[in-house]
Design an enzyme around this catalytic site. Structure first.
Site, PDB file in Angstrom:
ATOM      1  N   SER A   5      -6.244   0.295  -1.815  1.00 39.99           N
ATOM      2  CA  SER A   5      -5.000   1.078  -1.824  1.00 39.99           C
ATOM      3  C   SER A   5      -5.285   2.571  -1.804  1.00 39.99           C
ATOM      4  O   SER A   5      -4.518   3.354  -1.250  1.00 39.99           O
ATOM      5  CB  SER A   5      -4.185   0.782  -3.088  1.00 39.99           C
ATOM      6  OG  SER A   5      -3.422  -0.379  -2.962  1.00 39.99           O
ATOM      7  N   ASP A  13       5.715   1.636  -0.354  1.00 39.28           N
ATOM      8  CA  ASP A  13       4.976   1.478  -1.594  1.00 39.28           C
ATOM      9  C   ASP A  13       5.969   1.438  -2.728  1.00 39.28           C
ATOM     10  O   ASP A  13       6.960   0.743  -2.673  1.00 39.28           O
ATOM     11  CB  ASP A  13       4.024   2.681  -1.738  1.00 39.28           C
ATOM     12  CG  ASP A  13       2.809   2.375  -2.577  1.00 39.28           C
ATOM     13  OD1 ASP A  13       2.999   2.127  -3.771  1.00 39.28           O
ATOM     14  OD2 ASP A  13       1.694   2.384  -2.067  1.00 39.28           O
ATOM     15  N   HIS A  33       1.684   3.954  -8.639  1.00 40.88           N
ATOM     16  CA  HIS A  33       0.900   3.620  -7.446  1.00 40.88           C
ATOM     17  C   HIS A  33       1.350   4.420  -6.225  1.00 40.88           C
ATOM     18  O   HIS A  33       0.533   4.981  -5.479  1.00 40.88           O
ATOM     19  CB  HIS A  33       1.024   2.116  -7.185  1.00 40.88           C
ATOM     20  CG  HIS A  33       0.121   1.576  -6.119  1.00 40.88           C
ATOM     21  ND1 HIS A  33       0.454   1.597  -4.778  1.00 40.88           N
ATOM     22  CD2 HIS A  33      -1.091   0.981  -6.192  1.00 40.88           C
ATOM     23  CE1 HIS A  33      -0.516   1.029  -4.088  1.00 40.88           C
ATOM     24  NE2 HIS A  33      -1.469   0.645  -4.916  1.00 40.88           N
TER      25      HIS A  33
END
Length: 654
Positions: free
Chosen positions: A434, A54, A110
């Site tokens: 996600s 990620d 994120h």
């Protein structure tokens, strides 16, 4: 280059995108630090290493790469490894373009969000600007984390993804969580770094969990390989809402994270009335940049529209309205009306139905006014869970014999950790598949802690066959935005059940050789097979069709008359146990199971059974859904049955 010695395969360095708490309570896991499941000890999670591709304990071979705003001391007993990858990105992007933190440090937030959802430690007072306040933790709070930063501001490139997979396998991670993927339609398994990398990881016993994508429409599912656990997104029973009070006393509720509030009622107009310059009223109704006339918009609340499947930022629309002097916004968005957005002015999202009522009031009132209140946290919203509108759906466009997604998990308005490098916040609320992916990663970690020797496919089977197709009110799970009854193309086997996964009763297991036979069955010859396996595999052992893979769901995309599939289940419950088949047949199809009873005498015993499908009624070529459940007093082992009858080719002769 592809023909040079030592070159396994050559494919374009494609870009992948990020598939951008109360949720664990909602799923039934309560407690603070250990997340223990009654009857089982999951304390061994501290020896499980979860790798995140990620933005450790014994046998750990990873490293902590230092770099900008990140050094070796940034790693600790929780984050035991951190690497970053830039070569693929730099080969495709402008070399003069600056990247945020040439190091493993999270610059977007994120990666922090997904990692904390799966394995974050307990925090006593977590909130987003006062909303959703309370204690929170990840699914496996004691597990170790290794991060592999492959994603930069514009995306994640295949070269970097493959390098990260290779390093993660070498480093010794047990699980890989991949909250990113290709745009649909997904390309060939051999031209997709996630498919190739995850094959090698799964072949070495590493469980790979990935998100299904955020394109929302039927047939847009990605991360389609059968060796991946592919996760769809659904809601919890918590919402973030703002009240919209009209001048006639009507009160409507919209979704919002905006903490701004209007102190008094203000004039409201349709954004189409504030059109500017070369823009038509219709174009201006979408509140695009430069489309609004400040003289007409100043001091007013604007009703804006959002185009379905548009990449136009909803947050940006509130900025556009604010910049021309607007004091509030009501955004009509039918597709994702439940996704809360942190607007920069008092604002809220409503669906088309409420939007039409508000516009009717605006158009039929001499001086229409409204007041938008600050966002608040609402618990107990129903129905829950619902499959989120943005969550990509089946059927599998690459191999229709494999049902995707596999399961669904919370992915709507999820509160988790955030990198303070972005917006100077420590927590944030995000929506996307996600966010659903790491919920399943956390569950995989708990299974791995209790059953460290289970294969990736055994763990996947336990998660799939214990999932539920009913919501918390024991009614069929629905799918947004229209609230229709959901089906396996929306949620796979159903909504994950973390308290049931440790006692699945039976599992559908598969080995790397089975995946090779699967690849041969869908048309790959031995030369192309070697591109993904990197060995001397042959197609001597192949399946008649891809439906023959020992998968925990059964999909028959082209049923002409009759068809049979064989499955093998392994007993992981009581040594002596008897299961009876309970079938719910898809419409227009007769389904029989032979044998109808499975009698086990020992733990680990395997038994084969055959599922027979026969056309019972003509069809228009649409899919129908049913289920097969192996039941005894203690366990239900349930698989979706997905069938499409191919219409008869016999027609009128002209």
């Amino acid at each position: 280059m592809a023909k040079m010695p030592g070159v396994v395969s050559v494919f374009p360095n494609s870009k992948r995108r990020l598939h951008t708490t109360h949720s664990w309570d909602f799923m039934g896991l309560v407690g603070e630090e250990t997340m223990e499941i009654p009857g089982y000890s999951t304390k061994n999670q501290q020896n499980v290493i979860v790798g995140f591709i990620d933005t450790v304990p014994a046998r750990w071979r990873g490293q902590c790469q230092s770099g900008e705003a990140f050094n070796v001391s940034s790693c600790n007993r929780k984050v035991i490894g951190a690497r970053y990858y830039l070569s693929g990105y730099e080969a495709e992007e402008d070399p003069l373009k600056m990247v945020s933190f040439r190091s493993p440090r999270d610059s977007s937030g994120h990666g922090s969000h997904t990692a904390s959802t799966a394995a974050g430690r307990y925090v006593t007072n977590m909130n987003y600007k006062g909303l959703a306040a309370g204690g929170a933790r990840g699914g496996a709070p004691m597990a170790r984390i290794a991060v592999y930063k492959t994603c930069w501001d514009s995306g994640c490139y295949d070269v970097d993804l493959l390098a990260a997979f290779d390093d993660a396998v070498r480093d010794g991670v047990h699980i890989l969580s991949v909250s990113l993927g290709p745009d649909s339609p997904q390309g060939d398994y051999f031209n997709d770094a996630i498919s190739v990398g995850s094959f090698h990881a799964a072949s070495r016993g590493i469980v790979v969990v990935a998100s299904v994508g955020n394109e929302g429409n039927q047939g847009t599912a990605t991360n389609l390989a059968p060796w991946i656990i592919t996760v769809a997104a659904s809601s919890t029973d918590r919402e973030f809402t703002s009240d919209i009070i009209l001048g006639d006393g009507s009160n409507f509720t919209g979704e919002s994270l905006s903490l701004f509030e209007m102190n008094a009622s203000t004039r409201i107009i349709s954004a189409s009335e504030a059109y500017a310059g070369y823009f038509t009223p219709y174009q201006s109704s979408y509140c695009l940049e430069s489309s609004l006339n400040g003289t007409k918009a100043r001091g007013k609340v604007l009703v804006c529209r959002h185009a379905e499947s548009s990449t136009e930022s909803k947050l940006a629309k509130s900025v556009v309205v604010k910049e021309v002097g607007g004091v509030g916004m009501i955004l009509i968005d039918e597709a994702d009306k439940d996704v809360a957005i942190p607007f920069v002015i008092p604002a809220a999202i409503v669906g088309r139905g409420i939007g039409d009522k508000i516009l009717s009031y605006v158009n039929h009132t001499r001086k229409p006014t409204t007041r938008i209140l600050t966002a608040k946290t609402v618990l107990g919203s129903q129905p829950a869970p619902r499959v989120s509108a943005f969550s990509s759906k089946g059927p599998n466009a690459l191999t229709p014999e494999i049902l995707k997604p596999d399961v669904t998990a919370p992915g709507l308005n999820i509160l988790a950790a955030w990198s303070p490098a972005t917006g100077k916040m420590h927590f944030n609320i995000l929506s996307g598949t996600s966010m659903a992916c790491p919920h399943v990663t956390g569950i995989v970690t708990l299974i791995k802690a209790v059953y460290p020797s289970w294969s990736p496919s055994a763990i996947k089977s336990a998660i799939m066959t214990t999932a539920s197709v009913l919501d918390k009110s024991h009614k069929p799970i629905t799918a947004d935005p229209e609230g229709r009854r959901g089906n396996p193309f929306d949620f796979g086997s159903g909504f994950v059940n973390p308290t049931g996964v440790l006692n699945p009763g039976l599992i559908y297991d598969a080995q790397p050789m089975d995946y090779k036979a699967f690849l041969c069955s869908i048309g790959y010859d031995e030369k192309s097979l070697h591109l993904i396996t990197r060995d001397n595999s042959t197609c001597d052992q192949t399946f008649a069709t891809a439906s023959s893979l020992n998968y925990p769901s059964v999909t028959v995309p082209n049923l002409k008359d009759n068809f049979s599939v064989t499955r093998t289940v392994t007993n992981v419950g009581n040594p002596k146990s008897i299961y009876k088949a309970v079938v719910s047949s898809p419409f227009g199809v007769d389904v029989t199971v032979v044998p109808q009873r499975l009698i086990f005498n020992s733990y680990g015993q395997k038994i084969n059974f055959t599922v027979n499908f026969k056309v019972a009624a003509p069809s228009k070529g649409t899919y129908a859904f049913g289920s097969l459940s192996w039941r005894n007093r203690k366990s239900r082992v349930t698989s979706p049955l997905v069938v499409r009858i191919v219409p008869s080719s016999l027609g009128l002769v002209r």
